[in-house]
Design a protein around this motif. Structure first.
Motif, PDB file in Angstrom:
ATOM      1  N   MET A   1      18.471  19.973 -32.233  1.00  0.00           N
ATOM      2  CA  MET A   1      18.795  20.216 -30.832  1.00  0.00           C
ATOM      3  C   MET A   1      18.982  18.887 -30.116  1.00  0.00           C
ATOM      4  N   LEU A   2      19.745  18.934 -29.026  1.00  0.00           N
ATOM      5  CA  LEU A   2      20.127  17.705 -28.340  1.00  0.00           C
ATOM      6  C   LEU A   2      20.148  17.942 -26.836  1.00  0.00           C
ATOM      7  N   VAL A   3      19.607  16.962 -26.082  1.00  0.00           N
ATOM      8  CA  VAL A   3      19.708  16.979 -24.625  1.00  0.00           C
ATOM      9  C   VAL A   3      20.977  16.233 -24.232  1.00  0.00           C
ATOM     10  N   GLN A   4      21.828  16.885 -23.451  1.00  0.00           N
ATOM     11  CA  GLN A   4      23.145  16.333 -23.121  1.00  0.00           C
ATOM     12  C   GLN A   4      23.315  16.208 -21.610  1.00  0.00           C
ATOM     13  N   ARG A   5      23.823  15.068 -21.184  1.00  0.00           N
ATOM     14  CA  ARG A   5      24.140  14.853 -19.768  1.00  0.00           C
ATOM     15  C   ARG A   5      25.386  15.637 -19.404  1.00  0.00           C
ATOM     16  N   VAL A   6      25.377  16.205 -18.191  1.00  0.00           N
ATOM     17  CA  VAL A   6      26.498  17.026 -17.731  1.00  0.00           C
ATOM     18  C   VAL A   6      26.951  16.501 -16.370  1.00  0.00           C
ATOM     19  N   VAL A   7      28.241  16.273 -16.220  1.00  0.00           N
ATOM     20  CA  VAL A   7      28.831  15.856 -14.951  1.00  0.00           C
ATOM     21  C   VAL A   7      29.903  16.867 -14.581  1.00  0.00           C
ATOM     22  N   MET A   8      29.748  17.471 -13.390  1.00  0.00           N
ATOM     23  CA  MET A   8      30.720  18.462 -12.943  1.00  0.00           C
ATOM     24  C   MET A   8      31.913  17.769 -12.296  1.00  0.00           C
ATOM     25  N   PRO A   9      33.143  18.180 -12.606  1.00  0.00           N
ATOM     26  CA  PRO A   9      34.330  17.509 -12.050  1.00  0.00           C
ATOM     27  C   PRO A   9      34.459  17.658 -10.542  1.00  0.00           C
ATOM     28  N   SER A  10      33.869  18.710  -9.972  1.00  0.00           N
ATOM     29  CA  SER A  10      34.005  18.954  -8.537  1.00  0.00           C
ATOM     30  C   SER A  10      32.823  18.442  -7.734  1.00  0.00           C
ATOM     31  N   SER A  11      31.871  17.778  -8.381  1.00  0.00           N
ATOM     32  CA  SER A  11      30.675  17.320  -7.676  1.00  0.00           C
ATOM     33  C   SER A  11      30.228  15.982  -8.247  1.00  0.00           C
ATOM     34  N   PRO A  12      29.707  15.081  -7.386  1.00  0.00           N
ATOM     35  CA  PRO A  12      29.199  13.799  -7.894  1.00  0.00           C
ATOM     36  C   PRO A  12      27.825  13.921  -8.542  1.00  0.00           C
ATOM     37  N   LEU A  13      27.190  15.071  -8.397  1.00  0.00           N
ATOM     38  CA  LEU A  13      25.863  15.252  -8.963  1.00  0.00           C
ATOM     39  C   LEU A  13      25.942  15.420 -10.471  1.00  0.00           C
ATOM     40  N   SER A  15      23.789  16.615 -14.091  1.00  0.00           N
ATOM     41  CA  SER A  15      22.731  17.495 -14.544  1.00  0.00           C
ATOM     42  C   SER A  15      22.554  17.290 -16.043  1.00  0.00           C
ATOM     43  N   TRP A  16      21.704  18.106 -16.641  1.00  0.00           N
ATOM     44  CA  TRP A  16      21.410  17.986 -18.062  1.00  0.00           C
ATOM     45  C   TRP A  16      21.310  19.374 -18.660  1.00  0.00           C
ATOM     46  N   THR A  17      21.626  19.482 -19.937  1.00  0.00           N
ATOM     47  CA  THR A  17      21.514  20.750 -20.630  1.00  0.00           C
ATOM     48  C   THR A  17      20.994  20.495 -22.033  1.00  0.00           C
ATOM     49  N   VAL A  18      20.663  21.562 -22.735  1.00  0.00           N
ATOM     50  CA  VAL A  18      20.158  21.476 -24.102  1.00  0.00           C
ATOM     51  C   VAL A  18      21.157  22.155 -25.018  1.00  0.00           C
ATOM     52  N   LEU A  19      21.623  21.427 -26.032  1.00  0.00           N
ATOM     53  CA  LEU A  19      22.571  21.965 -27.006  1.00  0.00           C
ATOM     54  C   LEU A  19      21.825  22.423 -28.247  1.00  0.00           C
ATOM     55  N   GLY A  20      22.220  23.587 -28.776  1.00  0.00           N
ATOM     56  CA  GLY A  20      21.604  24.112 -29.984  1.00  0.00           C
ATOM     57  C   GLY A  20      22.238  23.541 -31.239  1.00  0.00           C
ATOM     58  N   GLU A  21      21.880  24.112 -32.360  1.00  0.00           N
ATOM     59  CA  GLU A  21      22.413  23.629 -33.644  1.00  0.00           C
ATOM     60  C   GLU A  21      23.916  23.823 -33.743  1.00  0.00           C
ATOM     61  N   ASP A  22      24.459  24.775 -32.974  1.00  0.00           N
ATOM     62  CA  ASP A  22      25.906  25.020 -32.985  1.00  0.00           C
ATOM     63  C   ASP A  22      26.652  24.181 -31.955  1.00  0.00           C
ATOM     64  N   ASP A  52      11.589  18.577 -22.252  1.00  0.00           N
ATOM     65  CA  ASP A  52      10.390  19.385 -22.479  1.00  0.00           C
ATOM     66  C   ASP A  52      10.741  20.732 -23.116  1.00  0.00           C
ATOM     67  N   LEU A  53      11.793  21.363 -22.610  1.00  0.00           N
ATOM     68  CA  LEU A  53      12.187  22.673 -23.152  1.00  0.00           C
ATOM     69  C   LEU A  53      12.829  22.535 -24.523  1.00  0.00           C
ATOM     70  N   LYS A  54      13.486  21.402 -24.772  1.00  0.00           N
ATOM     71  CA  LYS A  54      13.995  21.158 -26.124  1.00  0.00           C
ATOM     72  C   LYS A  54      12.832  21.091 -27.121  1.00  0.00           C
TER      73      LYS A  54
END
Length: 266
Positions: A1-13, A15-22, A52-54
């Motif tokens: 599993m991997l923690v990945q940074r996320v940047v939304m194209p419509s917002s300067p904010l 975020s982060w998400t957790v990627l699974g084995e797929d 933490d959730l990862k």
């Protein structure tokens, strides 16, 4: 599993998400982390919760457990899994003298993240009851501080985490005046002197100092304003409200810090 940074194209904010084995986002965690971003939690908070959730899902994967059907005993095993540095796969025993992988405060933070995640999941039908929280009889408070409307709820049971580790209370170390002066003397650029002098005289956080703008300085009044706003460098304030901080009247080489801190001298 991997923690990945996320940047939304419509917002300067960010975020982060957790990627699974797929390599796809883990849907329940993605929903919860997106919720934290929507209610404007700090990106650092979202990132910490993602890690933490990862760890929680990684532990469940090692044990072959479904996150929707865990027991309190599984949470206890999760704590033990976090502590030793080499026994996470469950293949070897670790001597008590081996240094722990996670400290007590870190473990408690991870338990808080897991607890908050399940409270959010309960709204989607995954209710594990009092898996991570319990109701403690009301008792006497030993501190002078009491929460708002304490007189109405002081006799009611209080919700507490079912599992938590005891932690030592650590007080921050404060630089002596001579130590602060030594660091200032070692700064070769006025920019670095400016930043460190702000931190010493105001006590504000690094992120707050890096978010200061010209209009936030009141040199004559020896005041700095900490204003919550979006900054291109990602600096953030801790509070959502503007506050004013007085600057000390200390001097360096006969020049008041408040004068040296003027943006016109940078």
């Amino acid at each position: 599993m991997l923690v990945q940074r996320v940047v939304m194209p419509s917002s300067p904010l960010e975020s982060w998400t957790v990627l699974g084995e797929d390599a796809a986002p883990v849907e329940p965690i993605e929903r919860y982390l997106a919720y934290l971003t929507d209610i404007e939690r700090s990106p650092n908070t979202v990132k910490a919760y993602a890690h933490d959730l990862k760890d929680w899902l990684s532990f469940l994967g090692v044990r072959g457990l479904d996150w929707r059907e865990v027991r309190l005993e599984d949470v206890g095993e999760f704590v033990a899994w976090l502590r030793p540095p080499t026994a996470r796969a469950g293949e070897v025993a670790v001597l008590p003298s081996v240094e722990h992988y996670c400290g007590e405060a870190t473990v408690n933070r991870k338990l808080s993240a897991v607890s908050a995640f399940y409270q959010h999941a309960a709204r989607y039908g995954v209710d594990l009851g009092e898996l991570l929280t319990t109701w403690q009889p009301a008792g006497r408070r030993r501190t002078a501080w009491k929460p708002f409307l304490h007189h109405m709820s002081k006799g009611r049971p209080q919700q507490r985490r079912a599992i938590s580790l005891k932690t030592d209370r650590k007080l921050p170390r404060i630089l002596a005046a001579a130590e602060a002066q030594t660091i200032l003397d070692a700064c070769e650029r006025l920019r670095d002197q400016l930043l460190f002098a702000v931190l010493v005289d105001s006590g504000m956080r690094v992120g707050e100092a890096l978010g200061l703008r010209h209009e936030d300085w009141a040199v004559a009044e020896r005041e700095l304003s900490v204003v919550p706003r979006l900054n291109d460098n990602g600096a953030r304030t801790k509070s959502a409200r503007t506050r004013t901080i007085p600057v000390a009247r200390t001097k360096r080489d006969g020049v008041p810090f408040s004068t040296m801190l003027s943006p016109a001298r940078r």
